[in-house]
Enzyme design. Structure first.
Site, mmCIF file in Angstrom:
data_model
loop_
_atom_site.group_PDB
_atom_site.id
_atom_site.type_symbol
_atom_site.label_atom_id
_atom_site.label_comp_id
_atom_site.label_asym_id
_atom_site.label_seq_id
_atom_site.Cartn_x
_atom_site.Cartn_y
_atom_site.Cartn_z
ATOM 1 N N ASP A 454 9.459 1.032 -52.090
ATOM 2 C CA ASP A 454 9.869 -0.176 -50.962
ATOM 3 C C ASP A 454 8.523 -0.249 -50.105
ATOM 4 O OD1 ASP A 454 10.148 2.212 -49.333
ATOM 5 O OD2 ASP A 454 12.109 1.891 -48.670
ATOM 6 N N ASP A 754 14.794 4.242 -48.095
ATOM 7 C CA ASP A 754 15.308 4.888 -46.794
ATOM 8 C C ASP A 754 16.691 4.634 -46.533
ATOM 9 O OD1 ASP A 754 14.643 2.192 -46.385
ATOM 10 O OD2 ASP A 754 13.140 2.403 -45.050
ATOM 11 N N ASP A 758 20.316 2.203 -50.104
ATOM 12 C CA ASP A 758 19.336 2.576 -51.301
ATOM 13 C C ASP A 758 19.784 3.610 -52.032
ATOM 14 O OD1 ASP A 758 17.339 0.953 -50.724
ATOM 15 O OD2 ASP A 758 16.384 2.261 -49.128
HETATM 16 N N1 ATP Z 1 17.275 -4.913 -36.950
HETATM 17 C C1 ATP Z 1 17.307 -5.945 -37.557
HETATM 18 N N2 ATP Z 1 17.938 -7.243 -37.271
HETATM 19 C C2 ATP Z 1 17.877 -8.075 -37.848
HETATM 20 N N3 ATP Z 1 17.215 -8.621 -38.952
HETATM 21 C C3 ATP Z 1 16.404 -7.530 -39.444
HETATM 22 C C4 ATP Z 1 16.615 -6.140 -38.849
HETATM 23 N N4 ATP Z 1 15.588 -5.538 -39.597
HETATM 24 C C5 ATP Z 1 15.282 -6.267 -40.556
HETATM 25 N N5 ATP Z 1 15.710 -7.233 -40.512
HETATM 26 C C6 ATP Z 1 15.480 -8.509 -41.411
HETATM 27 O O1 ATP Z 1 16.003 -8.131 -42.923
HETATM 28 C C7 ATP Z 1 14.877 -8.226 -43.677
HETATM 29 C C8 ATP Z 1 14.994 -7.245 -44.632
HETATM 30 O O2 ATP Z 1 15.391 -5.785 -44.299
HETATM 31 P P1 ATP Z 1 15.713 -4.715 -45.358
HETATM 32 O O3 ATP Z 1 16.254 -3.590 -44.581
HETATM 33 O O4 ATP Z 1 16.543 -5.329 -46.464
HETATM 34 O O5 ATP Z 1 14.238 -4.465 -45.705
HETATM 35 P P2 ATP Z 1 13.434 -3.244 -45.496
HETATM 36 O O6 ATP Z 1 14.055 -1.807 -45.677
HETATM 37 O O7 ATP Z 1 12.924 -3.433 -43.862
HETATM 38 O O8 ATP Z 1 12.119 -3.368 -46.131
HETATM 39 P P3 ATP Z 1 12.049 -2.469 -47.349
HETATM 40 O O9 ATP Z 1 12.901 -2.592 -48.359
HETATM 41 O O10 ATP Z 1 10.654 -2.768 -47.955
HETATM 42 O O11 ATP Z 1 11.834 -1.082 -46.843
HETATM 43 C C9 ATP Z 1 13.687 -8.088 -42.847
HETATM 44 O O12 ATP Z 1 12.612 -8.796 -43.560
HETATM 45 C C10 ATP Z 1 13.976 -8.697 -41.390
HETATM 46 O O13 ATP Z 1 13.744 -9.944 -41.618
HETATM 47 CA CA CA Z 2 14.300 -0.274 -47.026
#
Ligand code: ATP
Ligand code: CA
Length: 882
Positions: A454, A754, A758
């Site tokens: 990720d 994380d 996942d």
């Molecule tokens: N606390 C939050 N509140 C609202 N929206 C959020 C928050 N954190 C992340 N996002 C939005 O959600 C999207 C995707 O988050 P997600 O958790 O699916 O991916 P990630 O775990 O942050 O990324 P990766 O998978 O690369 O680790 C982010 O691109 C962001 O726009």
């Molecule tokens: Ca993630």
């Protein structure tokens, strides 16, 4: 032979059924020393015990819930139960005892809870405060531990060195040899007298002792290594409020009365009661095997140790800790269940068994040939009916040689060398910031052909800052001087912006012990809070001005979060924020540069989309903020509205690529390992970062999760090998990709993750890698390896160690088998040809010791070299004996 081994001595690196685990044990048949052979394998009977405990827990809980439901109905009619407080508890200044607390929570006993005045009443009786937590500066704090216990579980006792000596002695062949030595001593003394006659016997005895002590020492050291790692594995820390301040504590330090903050993916650290929070659902399967989530709220405030927060966040008060909880009892049993054996361990057990049988056959044959030689010699001399002590000595010597051939021929050291090598690698990996949870992962990682990584936190640093914003349609660089934004947007909009950021957040601004301001929460939340603070906002004032009616916390499936607030001027307002395309699609109005709310026309949509793309192409994570006024139409049972919002603006958050990632990706490529990025972020952000890391090349494909989901099977076959980036993926997309790679394309897949979501992909992967810092408990529990520094380069180190383990074991097997077979052939053929054995029992024992223990130590613990990463991975259909 390979086929026979695969069929009978084949286990999966992960999720092997108990039946298969049992099968190879049976096939091993007579083992020289079962205590040693099966030391580092799963203890199946303990596991059955744990499973039975889970079933009883489930049953007990079911009954408790039913009883408590019934109790609620009759609550008014029943007089409160009486309760006598033990003297010692009273003397320490508490008004409720540990047993009572435990029966309330474990028994879901609403009646007793009411009798004690609910959570607040119990907090008082436990002399704690639900807002400030425990006061640790009093004497009472120590009494607390004495009276209620500490949050530790009973562990298997550390075994002393002498137990290992004792177990090494229980080797069947060594015992027979010991008897031989004893007889040879008696006969020798009778025939040749002291000291000449004692030579042979004493020689064997001292060799046996040497073998035993060397073996025991090596085993003991290994067990110490495993214990250290085991301790490391169990380290979990959690947010606790004590003395009015939030702090991170190890779960072992918790005591009843502690106020703990839990979020999605956390494990409930001890039994306790829900204090406050929103939309909390709990997965109790680890405790009861029941997979249906349970909603927790002030109506059902019981939270059991070992269960996991599936959604929402809350504050809880600890009531029962350690071995008083069901989880404590289960953990004590489970900790004796041991780790699953690894494929190589089992396979080499197979090899040992086959060769052992061969060895036994040759030993009998050698003995027969030697005895026959002696007999014919005696017949020739005509002394066949005339037996002297010397002849008996000779016979005894032949027998000893035969037994020693068995000692040498059975490569008892083979399976153990695997454990040795794995333990060594685990220890070294620990120093390199990778904690191995399952032994098998060390082996599998060496053959990995694909890593699905990720983005956030693994490839990037996870230190996020808002660097660009587009508030009221006004695009601005805010990386240096954010406060100048205040003068550029209307006051009303600034107010709204602060309200939305400070209220619609999973983070918090708190003061630490030194009175310094600290921002808690995920990096995204932290960045936003930091931004709002730099605009001159006041977190606490903003939070106190409104009342929160509902929170729907962020999760990776919805990719947004929302809250509903009761406004001071009356009426209600919902705020939402999240992935910009998704939230923008839920808007039909926007605030313009004059601070007026206007319908979202085509031109504004174009402008906003362009802004999102611009931010994303700069590798920024974009978030859209929006609100909707609800008047008073909202009740806490409704869900937060999904559409009709007014867009306040968009922010661009920078998360720089980690140093060294590019080199690591290149190293993987040269090692034949494909790196793919699977992220929840925007596709352009993902592409920009992937290019920067060298993951996305010109012939690679970047695809969005929703597109990927729609594809037909035949398209997927062509597409999947080329996918280098998957953006806006849902946890399910990740799982699907991994599954296809593993089954259809026969790849060995490592997956990093994380989040709670996942977990399925980590579970499915050949090797699941969880992040140690950003990772949730749930992710860590589904993983095989925990990357303690969240760094991609560490993953490459793990791969390197995996390869080295594999090669070391291969080397050791070659060495053992060569020596084995040579010793067998030499002794057997010379017995046939000359009637005597060239290597005496003592000599054979020396050979054996060098082979089994010292050889393993030398060969199985060689560190990896750089060359290893220039070869192609072994992949799935590996041939071990080349
Ligand atoms: N606390 C939050 N509140 C609202 N929206 C959020 C928050 N954190 C992340 N996002 C939005 O959600 C999207 C995707 O988050 P997600 O958790 O699916 O991916 P990630 O775990 O942050 O990324 P990766 O998978 O690369 O680790 C982010 O691109 C962001 O726009
Ligand atoms: Ca993630």
């Amino acid at each position: 032979m390979e086929n026979y081994l695969n069929e009978n001595f084949g286990v999966q690196p992960k999720h092997t059924s108990d039946e298969v685990l049992g099968r190879w044990r049976k096939l091993c048949g007579v083992v020289k020393n079962p205590k040693r052979r099966f030391r580092f394998t799963a203890n199946l009977s303990k596991r059955y015990e744990a499973a039975a405990m889970r079933r009883t827990n489930q049953e007990k809980l079911r009954i408790a819930v039913l009883v408590s439901k019934a109790a609620i109905q009759f609550l008014l009619g029943v007089s409160p139960s009486d309760y006598t407080l033990p003297e010692n508890v009273k003397d320490a200044g508490f008004q409720v005892c540990a047993d009572e607390l435990s029966s309330i929570v474990e028994g879901h006993d609403v009646k007793k809870l009411k009798f004690h005045g609910d959570v607040d009443g119990l907090a008082e009786k436990l002399s704690t405060s639900t807002t400030d937590g425990l006061n640790t500066k009093t004497d009472q704090f120590n009494h607390r531990k004495e009276i209620y216990g500490i949050n530790k579980f009973a562990e298997a006792k550390l075994r002393s060195y002498w137990i290992f000596v004792w177990e090494a002695l229980q080797d069947m062949t060594l015992m027979i040899l010991g008897v031989c030595a004893f007889m040879s001593l008696i006969v020798g003394l009778a025939v040749e007298g002291w000291p000449l006659g004692a030579h042979d016997g004493l020689g064997i005895v001292s060799s046996i002792l040497l073998v035993v002590f060397v073996t025991a020492t090596s085993d003991y050291r290994q067990s110490l290594q495993f214990r250290d790692l085991d301790k490391e594995k169990k380290k979990i820390s959690i947010q606790v409020t004590r003395n009015g301040f939030r702090q991170k504590l190890s779960i072992y330090e918790l005591v009843p009365g502690d106020i703990v903050h839990l979020g999605i993916g956390d494990q409930v650290p001890a039994d306790g009661l829900f204090v406050s929070g929103f939309s909390v659902s709990i997965d109790e399967s680890s405790l009861t095997g029941e997979s249906e989530p349970v909603m927790v709220s002030s109506e059902n405030p019981f939270m059991l140790s070992g269960t996991k927060i599936q959604d929402g966040s809350c504050k809880m008060m600890i009531t029962t800790v350690g071995m008083r909880t069901q989880w404590g009892k289960l953990m004590a049993t489970l900790s004796e269940g041991g780790d699953d054996e690894t494929p190589l361990q089992v396979k080499l057990n197979g090899v040992a068994t086959i060769i052992g049988k061969g060895g036994l056959f040759f030993a009998v044959l050698t003995f027969a040939v030697l005895v026959q030689g002696m007999l014919s010699h005696k017949i020739q001399e005509g002394t066949i009916w005339n037996w002297s002590g010397e002849d008996a000595m000779g016979l005894l010597e032949f027998f000893a040689i035969a037994v020693t051939i068995v000692v040498v021929a059975v490569p008892e050291g083979l399976p153990l060398a695997v454990t040795l090598s794995l333990a060594f690698a685990m220890k070294k990996m620990m120093n390199d910031k990778a904690l191995v949870r399952h032994l098998a992962a060390c082996e599998t990682m060496g053959s990995a052909t694909t890593i699905c990584s990720d983005k956030t936190g693994t490839l990037t640093t996870n230190h996020m800052t808002v660097v660009k914003s587009c508030i009221c349609m006004n695009v601005k660089d805010v990386s240096t001087n954010a406060s100048s934004l205040c003068s550029e947007i209307p006051d009303s909009s600034l107010k709204l912006l602060l309200q939305t950021i400070f209220n619609n957040t999973g983070g918090e601004v708190v003061a630490n012990k030194d009175g310094k301001r600290v921002i808690l929460g995920s990096p995204t939340e932290t960045a936003l809070l930091e931004f709002a603070l730099s605009l001159g906002g006041d977190f606490h004032a903003e939070r106190q001005a409104t009342k929160t009616i509902k929170v729907e916390p962020f999760n990776s499936t919805k990719k947004r979060m929302g809250v509903v607030l009761q406004l001071p001027e009356g009426g209600m307002r919902a705020h939402t924020k999240g992935a910009s395309e998704i939230v923008l699609a839920a808007c039909n109005k926007v605030i313009n540069s004059d601070g007026e709310v206007v319908p979202l026309d085509e031109e504004s949509v174009k402008h906003l989309n362009l802004t999102i793309d611009q931010f994303a192409n700069d590798a920024l994570r974009t978030l859209c903020l929006a609100y909707i006024d609800l008047e008073n139409k909202f009740s806490p049972d409704d869900s937060v509205p999904v559409s009709g919002y007014t867009c306040i603006g968009i922010v661009g958050i920078k998360d720089p690529v980690r140093p060294g990632v590019k080199e690591s990706v290149a190293l993987c490529r040269s090692a034949g390992i494909t790196v793919r990025m699977v992220t929840g972020d925007n596709i352009n952000t993902a592409k920009a970062i992937a290019r920067e890391c060298g993951i996305l090349t010109d012939d690679g494909i970047a695809i969005e999760g929703p597109d990927f989901r729609e594809k037909k099977m035949e398209d997927l076959l062509e597409l999947i090998p080329k996918i280098q980036v998957m953006a806006r993926s849902s946890p399910l997309d990740k799982h699907t990709l991994v599954k296809h790679l593993r089954t259809t394309f026969e790849e060995v897949v490592a997956v990093t993750g994380d989040g709670t979501n996942d977990a399925p992909a980590l579970h499915e992967a050949d090797i699941g890698l969880a992040m140690g810092i950003a990772g949730t408990e749930v992710a860590k529990e589904s993983a095989d390896v925990i990357i303690l520094d969240d760094n991609f380069s560490t993953i490459v180190t793990v791969a390197k160690w995996g390869r080295s383990v594999y090669i070391n074991i291969q080397k050791f097997v070659q060495f053992q088998l060569t020596v084995n077979i040579v010793a067998l052939i030499v002794n057997f053929s010379s017995a046939c040809l000359t009637g005597t054995a060239p290597l005496t029992a003592v000599q054979l024992l020396w050979v054996n010791m060098i082979m089994d223990t010292l050889g393993a130590l030398a060969l199985a613990t060689e560190p990896p070299n750089e060359e290893l990463m220039k070869r192609a991975p072994v992949g799935k259909e590996r041939e071990f004996y080349q």
